[in-house]
Motif scaffolding. Sequence first.
Motif, PDB file in Angstrom:
ATOM      1  N   SER A   1       0.828  -1.200   0.000  1.00  0.00           N
ATOM      2  CA  SER A   1       0.000   0.000   0.000  1.00  0.00           C
ATOM      3  C   SER A   1       0.869   1.259   0.000  1.00  0.00           C
ATOM      4  O   SER A   1       0.578   2.224  -0.695  1.00  0.00           O
ATOM      5  N   SER A   2       1.956   1.221   0.764  1.00  0.00           N
ATOM      6  CA  SER A   2       2.854   2.373   0.849  1.00  0.00           C
ATOM      7  C   SER A   2       3.785   2.487  -0.359  1.00  0.00           C
ATOM      8  O   SER A   2       4.125   3.586  -0.786  1.00  0.00           O
ATOM      9  N   PHE A   3       4.221   1.346  -0.878  1.00  0.00           N
ATOM     10  CA  PHE A   3       5.193   1.314  -1.981  1.00  0.00           C
ATOM     11  C   PHE A   3       4.719   0.329  -3.056  1.00  0.00           C
ATOM     12  O   PHE A   3       5.281  -0.749  -3.211  1.00  0.00           O
ATOM     13  N   PRO A   4       3.689   0.676  -3.815  1.00  0.00           N
ATOM     14  CA  PRO A   4       3.088  -0.282  -4.755  1.00  0.00           C
ATOM     15  C   PRO A   4       4.014  -0.769  -5.865  1.00  0.00           C
ATOM     16  O   PRO A   4       3.797  -1.836  -6.414  1.00  0.00           O
ATOM     17  N   GLU A   5       5.056  -0.028  -6.191  1.00  0.00           N
ATOM     18  CA  GLU A   5       5.944  -0.435  -7.283  1.00  0.00           C
ATOM     19  C   GLU A   5       7.299  -0.902  -6.768  1.00  0.00           C
ATOM     20  O   GLU A   5       8.294  -0.887  -7.493  1.00  0.00           O
ATOM     21  N   MET A   6       7.345  -1.383  -5.522  1.00  0.00           N
ATOM     22  CA  MET A   6       8.613  -1.788  -4.916  1.00  0.00           C
ATOM     23  C   MET A   6       9.105  -3.133  -5.425  1.00  0.00           C
ATOM     24  O   MET A   6      10.213  -3.532  -5.122  1.00  0.00           O
ATOM     25  N   THR A   7       8.303  -3.833  -6.179  1.00  0.00           N
ATOM     26  CA  THR A   7       8.652  -5.183  -6.590  1.00  0.00           C
ATOM     27  C   THR A   7       8.919  -5.245  -8.088  1.00  0.00           C
ATOM     28  O   THR A   7       8.655  -4.303  -8.822  1.00  0.00           O
ATOM     29  N   GLU A   8       9.426  -6.392  -8.534  1.00  0.00           N
ATOM     30  CA  GLU A   8       9.754  -6.544  -9.953  1.00  0.00           C
ATOM     31  C   GLU A   8       8.491  -6.729 -10.798  1.00  0.00           C
ATOM     32  O   GLU A   8       7.473  -7.189 -10.307  1.00  0.00           O
ATOM     33  N   LYS A   9       8.602  -6.368 -12.062  1.00  0.00           N
ATOM     34  CA  LYS A   9       7.478  -6.542 -12.976  1.00  0.00           C
ATOM     35  C   LYS A   9       7.217  -8.022 -13.171  1.00  0.00           C
ATOM     36  O   LYS A   9       8.133  -8.829 -13.206  1.00  0.00           O
ATOM     37  N   GLY A  10       5.938  -8.353 -13.340  1.00  0.00           N
ATOM     38  CA  GLY A  10       5.542  -9.736 -13.535  1.00  0.00           C
ATOM     39  C   GLY A  10       5.658 -10.163 -14.983  1.00  0.00           C
ATOM     40  O   GLY A  10       5.990  -9.368 -15.872  1.00  0.00           O
ATOM     41  N   VAL A  11       5.366 -11.430 -15.227  1.00  0.00           N
ATOM     42  CA  VAL A  11       5.434 -11.999 -16.573  1.00  0.00           C
ATOM     43  C   VAL A  11       4.369 -11.374 -17.470  1.00  0.00           C
ATOM     44  O   VAL A  11       4.622 -11.058 -18.623  1.00  0.00           O
ATOM     45  N   LEU A  12       3.176 -11.183 -16.933  1.00  0.00           N
ATOM     46  CA  LEU A  12       2.084 -10.598 -17.710  1.00  0.00           C
ATOM     47  C   LEU A  12       2.071  -9.086 -17.543  1.00  0.00           C
ATOM     48  O   LEU A  12       2.324  -8.576 -16.447  1.00  0.00           O
ATOM     49  N   GLU A  13       1.768  -8.373 -18.612  1.00  0.00           N
ATOM     50  CA  GLU A  13       1.715  -6.914 -18.587  1.00  0.00           C
ATOM     51  C   GLU A  13       0.787  -6.431 -17.473  1.00  0.00           C
ATOM     52  O   GLU A  13      -0.310  -6.949 -17.297  1.00  0.00           O
ATOM     53  N   GLY A  14       1.262  -5.449 -16.721  1.00  0.00           N
ATOM     54  CA  GLY A  14       0.451  -4.859 -15.666  1.00  0.00           C
ATOM     55  C   GLY A  14       0.512  -5.586 -14.332  1.00  0.00           C
ATOM     56  O   GLY A  14      -0.158  -5.187 -13.385  1.00  0.00           O
ATOM     57  N   THR A  15       1.300  -6.655 -14.261  1.00  0.00           N
ATOM     58  CA  THR A  15       1.414  -7.385 -12.999  1.00  0.00           C
ATOM     59  C   THR A  15       2.787  -7.155 -12.383  1.00  0.00           C
ATOM     60  O   THR A  15       3.723  -6.732 -13.052  1.00  0.00           O
ATOM     61  N   ARG A  16       2.859  -7.442 -11.097  1.00  0.00           N
ATOM     62  CA  ARG A  16       4.118  -7.373 -10.374  1.00  0.00           C
ATOM     63  C   ARG A  16       4.265  -8.648  -9.570  1.00  0.00           C
ATOM     64  O   ARG A  16       3.285  -9.247  -9.159  1.00  0.00           O
ATOM     65  N   LYS A  17       5.484  -9.055  -9.356  1.00  0.00           N
ATOM     66  CA  LYS A  17       5.798 -10.296  -8.646  1.00  0.00           C
ATOM     67  C   LYS A  17       6.379  -9.924  -7.287  1.00  0.00           C
ATOM     68  O   LYS A  17       7.359  -9.182  -7.205  1.00  0.00           O
ATOM     69  N   VAL A  18       5.777 -10.435  -6.231  1.00  0.00           N
ATOM     70  CA  VAL A  18       6.198 -10.121  -4.873  1.00  0.00           C
ATOM     71  C   VAL A  18       6.688 -11.401  -4.210  1.00  0.00           C
ATOM     72  O   VAL A  18       5.927 -12.358  -4.055  1.00  0.00           O
ATOM     73  N   SER A  19       7.948 -11.408  -3.821  1.00  0.00           N
ATOM     74  CA  SER A  19       8.509 -12.572  -3.147  1.00  0.00           C
ATOM     75  C   SER A  19       8.253 -12.447  -1.652  1.00  0.00           C
ATOM     76  O   SER A  19       8.606 -11.456  -1.025  1.00  0.00           O
ATOM     77  N   MET A  20       7.595 -13.463  -1.108  1.00  0.00           N
ATOM     78  CA  MET A  20       7.315 -13.534   0.324  1.00  0.00           C
ATOM     79  C   MET A  20       7.530 -14.989   0.738  1.00  0.00           C
ATOM     80  O   MET A  20       6.585 -15.727   0.969  1.00  0.00           O
ATOM     81  N   PRO A  21       8.816 -15.434   0.747  1.00  0.00           N
ATOM     82  CA  PRO A  21       9.105 -16.853   0.980  1.00  0.00           C
ATOM     83  C   PRO A  21       8.323 -17.422   2.159  1.00  0.00           C
ATOM     84  O   PRO A  21       8.201 -16.753   3.174  1.00  0.00           O
ATOM     85  N   PRO A  22       7.733 -18.580   1.983  1.00  0.00           N
ATOM     86  CA  PRO A  22       7.859 -19.518   0.873  1.00  0.00           C
ATOM     87  C   PRO A  22       6.866 -19.255  -0.252  1.00  0.00           C
ATOM     88  O   PRO A  22       6.681 -20.087  -1.124  1.00  0.00           O
ATOM     89  N   LEU A  23       6.199 -18.100  -0.249  1.00  0.00           N
ATOM     90  CA  LEU A  23       5.168 -17.812  -1.243  1.00  0.00           C
ATOM     91  C   LEU A  23       5.609 -16.729  -2.216  1.00  0.00           C
ATOM     92  O   LEU A  23       6.498 -15.929  -1.923  1.00  0.00           O
ATOM     93  N   VAL A  24       4.957 -16.697  -3.371  1.00  0.00           N
ATOM     94  CA  VAL A  24       5.132 -15.640  -4.359  1.00  0.00           C
ATOM     95  C   VAL A  24       3.730 -15.096  -4.657  1.00  0.00           C
ATOM     96  O   VAL A  24       2.800 -15.866  -4.930  1.00  0.00           O
ATOM     97  N   LEU A  25       3.598 -13.782  -4.576  1.00  0.00           N
ATOM     98  CA  LEU A  25       2.322 -13.125  -4.853  1.00  0.00           C
ATOM     99  C   LEU A  25       2.399 -12.447  -6.214  1.00  0.00           C
ATOM    100  O   LEU A  25       3.425 -11.878  -6.572  1.00  0.00           O
ATOM    101  N   THR A  26       1.320 -12.499  -6.949  1.00  0.00           N
ATOM    102  CA  THR A  26       1.202 -11.743  -8.194  1.00  0.00           C
ATOM    103  C   THR A  26       0.176 -10.657  -7.943  1.00  0.00           C
ATOM    104  O   THR A  26      -0.942 -10.940  -7.516  1.00  0.00           O
ATOM    105  N   THR A  27       0.571  -9.403  -8.189  1.00  0.00           N
ATOM    106  CA  THR A  27      -0.324  -8.281  -7.927  1.00  0.00           C
ATOM    107  C   THR A  27      -0.560  -7.480  -9.194  1.00  0.00           C
ATOM    108  O   THR A  27       0.190  -7.570 -10.163  1.00  0.00           O
ATOM    109  N   ARG A  28      -1.620  -6.686  -9.151  1.00  0.00           N
ATOM    110  CA  ARG A  28      -1.886  -5.722 -10.226  1.00  0.00           C
ATOM    111  C   ARG A  28      -2.608  -4.532  -9.599  1.00  0.00           C
ATOM    112  O   ARG A  28      -3.254  -4.658  -8.558  1.00  0.00           O
ATOM    113  N   TYR A  29      -2.477  -3.391 -10.225  1.00  0.00           N
ATOM    114  CA  TYR A  29      -3.153  -2.173  -9.784  1.00  0.00           C
ATOM    115  C   TYR A  29      -4.323  -1.949 -10.723  1.00  0.00           C
ATOM    116  O   TYR A  29      -4.152  -1.852 -11.938  1.00  0.00           O
TER     117      TYR A  29
END
Length: 106
Positions: free
Chosen positions: A44-72
Motif C-alpha cells: 500500500s505504501s510502496f506499490p511499485e517496490m517489486t519486480e514486474k511480472g510476466v504478464l503486462e500490468g502485474t508485479r511479482k512479490v517474493s514472500m518466501p515460501p510464497l510468491v504473490l502476483t499483484t496488479r493495480y
Amino acid sequence: MPPVRLSKSAERWFLKKIAELAAVNPAAARRLIDRLERQKSLLSSFPEMTEKGVLEGTRKVSMPPLVLTTRYRDGVIEVVAIRDGRQKDAYAPDELLSENEEDTPG
C-alpha cells in the motif's frame, strides 16, 4: 495509499494453505498470516517496490515460501494469485513458444 486486497481465488488458495499449515503448526500459520498483513501494508505504501511480472500490468512479490502476483486496478492493489515459491511462473518461457517455433527443426 491505495488499499490492498486479495482476489477471491487468491484468498481461497491462501486460506486452504493456512488451514493445512495450522493442522501441523498453528504458530507457523499465524506467522504467515502476520507476514501477509505486513506485506499488504508495504504494498500500500510502496506499490511499485517489486519486480514486474510476466504478464503486462502485474508485479511479482517474493514472500518466501510464497510468491504473490499483484496488479493495480481501479485504485486498488489486488493480489490476484498466490503460489508456492517452488512452483514455476504461470507462463514460463517454454510455454510461450508458438506451435510454429516448436515445429521448426533446430
